[in-house]
Enzyme design. Structure first.
Site, PDB file in Angstrom:
ATOM      1  N   LYS A   1     107.624 -21.552 -57.180  1.00  0.00           N
ATOM      2  CA  LYS A   1     106.294 -21.510 -57.795  1.00  0.00           C
ATOM      3  C   LYS A   1     106.417 -21.229 -59.299  1.00  0.00           C
ATOM      4  CE  LYS A   1     106.027 -16.690 -56.390  1.00  0.00           C
ATOM      5  NZ  LYS A   1     105.708 -15.796 -55.265  1.00  0.00           N
TER       6      LYS A   1
ATOM      7  N   TYR B   1     106.003  -6.846 -89.637  1.00  0.00           N
ATOM      8  CA  TYR B   1     104.624  -6.343 -89.574  1.00  0.00           C
ATOM      9  C   TYR B   1     104.588  -4.830 -89.493  1.00  0.00           C
ATOM     10  CZ  TYR B   1     102.230 -10.816 -88.828  1.00  0.00           C
ATOM     11  OH  TYR B   1     101.697 -12.065 -88.966  1.00  0.00           O
TER      12      TYR B   1
HETATM   13  C1  LIG Z   1     106.781 -15.154 -54.783  1.00  0.00           C
HETATM   14  C2  LIG Z   1     106.939 -14.980 -53.337  1.00  0.00           C
HETATM   15  C3  LIG Z   1     108.208 -14.883 -52.772  1.00  0.00           C
HETATM   16  C4  LIG Z   1     109.463 -14.724 -53.593  1.00  0.00           C
HETATM   17  O1  LIG Z   1     109.526 -13.397 -54.029  1.00  0.00           O
HETATM   18  P1  LIG Z   1     110.712 -12.817 -54.976  1.00  0.00           P
HETATM   19  O2  LIG Z   1     110.381 -11.381 -55.099  1.00  0.00           O
HETATM   20  O3  LIG Z   1     110.604 -13.551 -56.256  1.00  0.00           O
HETATM   21  O4  LIG Z   1     111.988 -13.090 -54.285  1.00  0.00           O
HETATM   22  C5  LIG Z   1     108.311 -14.859 -51.389  1.00  0.00           C
HETATM   23  N1  LIG Z   1     107.200 -14.896 -50.607  1.00  0.00           N
HETATM   24  C6  LIG Z   1     105.954 -14.959 -51.129  1.00  0.00           C
HETATM   25  C7  LIG Z   1     104.782 -14.981 -50.223  1.00  0.00           C
HETATM   26  C8  LIG Z   1     105.783 -14.979 -52.506  1.00  0.00           C
HETATM   27  O5  LIG Z   1     104.540 -15.003 -53.015  1.00  0.00           O
END
Ligand SMILES: *Cc1c(COP(=O)(O)O)cnc(C)c1O
Length: 341
Positions: A35, A241
């Site tokens: 994702k 800054y």
């Molecule tokens: C993002 C996500 C993962 C992966 O999690 P990590 O902590 O990045 O390994 C697995 N399952 C679900 C439902 C998620 O939303």
């Protein structure tokens, strides 16, 4: 046009990390969360490499992300499930939804949707149907490939992990699901949480959510930026800054074309570093939107136009910047060219 910034991405390390997590998953299959554009690395490039290595289950958040992967012909699950406006995409069959709510379940049943996954909430109170919904027959008649739940505290030694594991295990055989899946990256490092399928994200990309993964997981991502100007400042001069950094001696300063708009967040002000010839050289003063100052006195030979690598070892960079490893990966933005080795 040549990109102003580069992300160097280590394809071998990515694949090795997946193999390590697959091995740690024991008899369970190991999938991949890709994702948010593969946590910022590029979903297509990541998914293609992991599919070639043997990964068979991919997870994205929404149908737009799933559509991007469609040309690869992979098995993709959409974690946010299916809204009414997603139904045409879902009907096209290039991914399946992870149904999260009774309404999503009803929508999928009404459409004669076919194979799906289901998320059940076991205490995180984020997405998912309840165990009570399941006991009341909500999922009857669905063709479920994977029943999954998500751990709230897998990166800590919390009693909540065991409570969630027990609650999830109690659902075995209560649905038509062919497989059960609970563990994210951190969950893979816990004993007995793998069930039939694991879903790592962070650790694939070099993140280390639990110390047990520290030895085995290799870094994947290195941001590189270019020196736009070198200058010499003398004792009493300030840099950047709000003039927060003051020279205590003659200092060679490199100004590079990277800033918080590129995910190099303000928390790195006076705390980040770059690595030149194996030597750490410190960020001085405030990180600007598009620029950053580095004290290169110790490496006087690098010139305007030279590329330098930022120190980005994730657990350490997260601690220094006050951001999470997830934010550092997913914040990297669009100005980088992404080059895989
Ligand atoms: C993002 C996500 C993962 C992966 O999690 P990590 O902590 O990045 O390994 C697995 N399952 C679900 C439902 C998620 O939303």
């Amino acid at each position: 046009m040549p990109a102003p910034l580069r992300l160097r991405l280590d394809g071998d390390a990515l694949v090795q990390n997946w193999r390590t997590l697959d091995r740690m998953s024991g008899t369970a299959a190991c999938g991949a969360a890709v994702k948010a554009n593969g946590y910022g690395l590029g979903a297509i490039e990541v998914a293609r490499r992991l599919a070639d290595a043997g990964c068979r289950d991919f997870f994205v958040s929404n149908w737009q992300e799933a559509a991007e992967l469609a040309p690869l012909g992979l098995t993709v699950s959409v974690l946010h499930g299916v809204r009414e406006e997603d139904m045409p995409a879902a009907a096209a069959g290039f991914a399946r939804p992870v149904l999260n709510t009774p309404r999503q379940v009803a929508r999928w049943k009404a459409a004669g949707g076919g194979v799906c996954d289901v998320m059940v909430d076991t205490g995180m109170n984020r997405l998912g149907v309840s165990a009570d919904d399941i006991a009341a027959g909500l999922l009857d008649g669905l063709q479920i490939e994977t029943l999954m739940s998500h751990l709230a505290c897998a990166d800590e030694d919390s009693p909540m992990n065991e409570r969630q594991r027990v609650a999830f295990a109690a659902l075995a055989g209560q649905t038509s699901a062919r497989r059960m899946s609970l563990a994210n990256s951190a969950g893979i490092a816990l004993e007995g949480y793998a069930f039939d399928l694991t879903r790592p994200g962070l650790a694939l990309y070099g993140g280390i959510p639990r110390a047990q993964l520290g030895e085995a997981i290799r870094p994947v991502v290195t941001p590189e930026a270019q020196i736009l100007q070198r200058r010499r400042v003398v004792a009493g001069d300030t840099v950047g800054y709000n003039a927060t950094w003051t020279a205590s001696r003659v200092t060679e300063v490199a100004i590079i074309n990277l800033g918080y708009a590129d995910g190099y967040f303000r928390g790195f002000s006076d705390r980040g570093s770059a690595v030149v010839d194996g030597k750490h050289v410190p960020v001085i003063g405030r990180v600007s939107m598009d620029l950053l100052a580095i004290d290169v006195t110790a490496v006087a030979e690098i010139e305007e136009g030279a590329w330098i690598a930022l120190y980005f070892a994730l657990p350490d960079a997260a601690a220094r910047s006050g951001m999470s490893q997830y934010e550092l990966l997913t914040g990297m933005g669009a100005r980088y060219s992404r080059s895989w080795s």
